[in-house]
Write a protein that holds these residues in place. Structure first.
Motif, PDB file in Angstrom:
ATOM      1  N   GLU A 188       0.816  -0.952   0.005  1.00 22.55           N
ATOM      2  CA  GLU A 188      -0.083   0.029  -0.063  1.00 22.55           C
ATOM      3  C   GLU A 188       0.931   1.376  -0.083  1.00 22.55           C
ATOM      4  O   GLU A 188       2.018   1.343   0.729  1.00 22.55           O
ATOM      5  N   TRP A 200      -4.451   6.486  -3.229  1.00 20.39           N
ATOM      6  CA  TRP A 200      -3.640   5.217  -2.338  1.00 20.39           C
ATOM      7  C   TRP A 200      -4.134   4.021  -3.409  1.00 20.39           C
ATOM      8  O   TRP A 200      -5.205   3.572  -3.606  1.00 20.39           O
ATOM      9  N   ILE A 223      -7.300   1.849  -3.616  1.00 17.51           N
ATOM     10  CA  ILE A 223      -7.831   1.615  -2.273  1.00 17.51           C
ATOM     11  C   ILE A 223      -8.109   2.898  -1.622  1.00 17.51           C
ATOM     12  O   ILE A 223      -8.177   2.699  -0.312  1.00 17.51           O
ATOM     13  N   SER A 224      -8.165   3.761  -1.980  1.00 19.68           N
ATOM     14  CA  SER A 224      -8.251   5.196  -1.664  1.00 19.68           C
ATOM     15  C   SER A 224      -9.893   5.203  -0.561  1.00 19.68           C
ATOM     16  O   SER A 224      -9.725   5.627   0.404  1.00 19.68           O
ATOM     17  N   ARG A 226     -11.487   2.700   0.382  1.00 23.21           N
ATOM     18  CA  ARG A 226     -11.306   1.699   1.468  1.00 23.21           C
ATOM     19  C   ARG A 226     -10.441   2.403   2.584  1.00 23.21           C
ATOM     20  O   ARG A 226     -10.823   2.125   3.843  1.00 23.21           O
ATOM     21  N   ARG A 227      -9.151   3.048   2.148  1.00 19.51           N
ATOM     22  CA  ARG A 227      -8.490   3.739   3.200  1.00 19.51           C
ATOM     23  C   ARG A 227      -9.163   4.643   3.898  1.00 19.51           C
ATOM     24  O   ARG A 227      -9.139   4.865   5.200  1.00 19.51           O
ATOM     25  N   ALA A 230     -11.538   3.108   6.295  1.00 19.42           N
ATOM     26  CA  ALA A 230     -10.920   2.523   7.414  1.00 19.42           C
ATOM     27  C   ALA A 230     -10.622   3.711   8.308  1.00 19.42           C
ATOM     28  O   ALA A 230     -10.817   3.595   9.861  1.00 19.42           O
ATOM     29  N   ALA A 231      -9.919   4.937   7.871  1.00 17.43           N
ATOM     30  CA  ALA A 231      -9.740   5.949   8.684  1.00 17.43           C
ATOM     31  C   ALA A 231     -10.821   6.673   9.473  1.00 17.43           C
ATOM     32  O   ALA A 231     -10.997   6.846  10.687  1.00 17.43           O
TER      33      ALA A 231
END
Length: 266
Positions: A188, A200, A223-224, A226-227, A230-231
Motif C-alpha cells: 500500500e 492510495w 484503495i483510496s 477503503r482507506r 478505515a480512517a
C-alpha cells in the motif's frame, strides 16, 4: 513433388484433386491413390457455393491468397493459408495450390486476443514496464488509466513509473525492494495522478526475465475509498471511547450506534 510445402494440383473446372506432393500426403494423411479420388471440397470446410466462388476467383487471378480451414483424413481441422493460381498442362487448366499450415499461429493469435480482452476488461490496473529504459511503462489497461487520471492507456505509455510517486525517495525505495526481492505483494502506497490528485493503491508486482531482458509486471488496485473508510472508522472508534455520551442516528432519527457512556447515562 520434392518441395517441403504441401502442394495440390486441382482440376479448375471440376475441383477434383489431380495430384499432390509427398508433403501434402503427409499433411492430409492420405495416399496418392486416395487423395486423387477426392474433390477439394472434401478437404475444404467452406460451403460448396462459397468454395466454387473462391475457385473462380483463383482461376481469374482476382485473388492469389486465401485463408481456409481444411480437414485431414483423421477428421482434424487445420487452419491453412493457400497460395493458388492457374497453370495449364497439356492444354488443361489446373489450380496449383501451395498450402501453409498456420494452425499453431492461429491458435496463438486467438489466445492473445482472448487474454487481451481479459487484460482490457479487468477492474484493476495492470501494467508492464522496462527497468532498462528508465522504468518506462510499456503497456497498461484502461483501469490503470482511470486510476492514474489518464483518458486512455496511451497517455501512460512511455512515462516513467517513478513519475507517479509523490517523491523520488519513495520511488527509489519501492524500486530497490522490488529488484532485490523480485516481488511486491499488495504494497500500500500513495501515487500522484496525471491531474495532480493523490490516490492510495495496493501494488502487486514481479520481476520477469524474458529474452535476456528484465521486465516488471504489476497489478494496481485503487484503495483510496477503503482507506478513507478505515480512517473514518478508526476516528469514530476513538471518539466513541470518550467519556461523553455519543449516539449516531439515521436520517429518520433511528438510533444506529451508541457508546458505553451513552448506555451508562441512559
Amino acid at each position: 513433388h520434392l518441395n517441403i510445402a504441401p502442394k495440390l494440383l486441382i482440376e479448375a473446372a471440376t475441383g477434383r484433386i489431380a495430384d499432390a506432393n509427398d508433403s501434402a500426403l503427409a499433411f492430409y494423411g492420405y495416399t496418392r491413390g486416395q487423395i486423387t479420388t477426392l474433390h477439394v471440397g472434401d478437404l475444404n470446410t467452406l460451403a460448396p457455393d462459397m468454395l466454387t466462388g473462391e475457385i473462380d476467383r483463383a482461376r481469374r487471378e482476382q485473388e492469389r491468397f486465401f485463408r481456409f480451414r481444411h480437414r485431414t483424413a483423421n477428421g482434424e481441422l487445420r487452419e491453412v493459408e493457400v497460395y493458388s493460381g492457374p497453370v495449364f498442362i497439356d492444354g488443361r487448366e489446373y489450380l496449383h495450390s501451395i498450402v501453409h499450415d498456420v494452425t499453431r499461429a492461429h491458435r496463438y493469435q486467438q489466445w492473445l486476443e482472448r487474454y487481451r480482452r481479459i487484460f482490457e476488461s479487468l477492474p484493476v490496473g495492470v501494467y508492464s514496464s522496462r527497468p532498462a529504459d528508465g522504468g518506462r511503462v510499456t503497456d497498461a489497461n484502461p483501469a490503470m488509466a482511470r486510476i492514474l487520471g489518464a483518458a486512455t492507456p496511451d497517455e501512460l505509455i512511455g512515462r516513467s513509473a517513478a513519475s507517479f510517486h509523490p517523491d523520488s525517495a519513495q520511488a527509489r525505495a519501492v524500486a530497490a525492494e522490488l529488484m532485490r526481492a523480485g516481488v511486491l505483494r499488495a504494497r500500500e502506497l500513495p501515487l500522484r495522478t496525471l491531474d495532480g490528485r493523490e490516490v492510495w493503491v495496493a501494488v502487486t508486482a514481479r520481476v520477469r526475465d524474458s529474452a535476456g531482458e528484465r521486465w516488471i509486471d504489476g497489478i494496481v488496485e485503487d484503495i483510496s475509498e477503503r482507506r478513507a473508510l478505515a480512517a473514518e472508522q478508526r476516528l469514530l472508534a476513538k471518539a466513541f471511547r470518550t467519556s461523553q455520551a455519543l449516539m449516531i442516528t439515521d436520517a429518520n432519527g433511528v438510533i444506529e450506534r451508541v457508546n458505553p457512556a451513552f448506555t451508562t447515562l441512559t
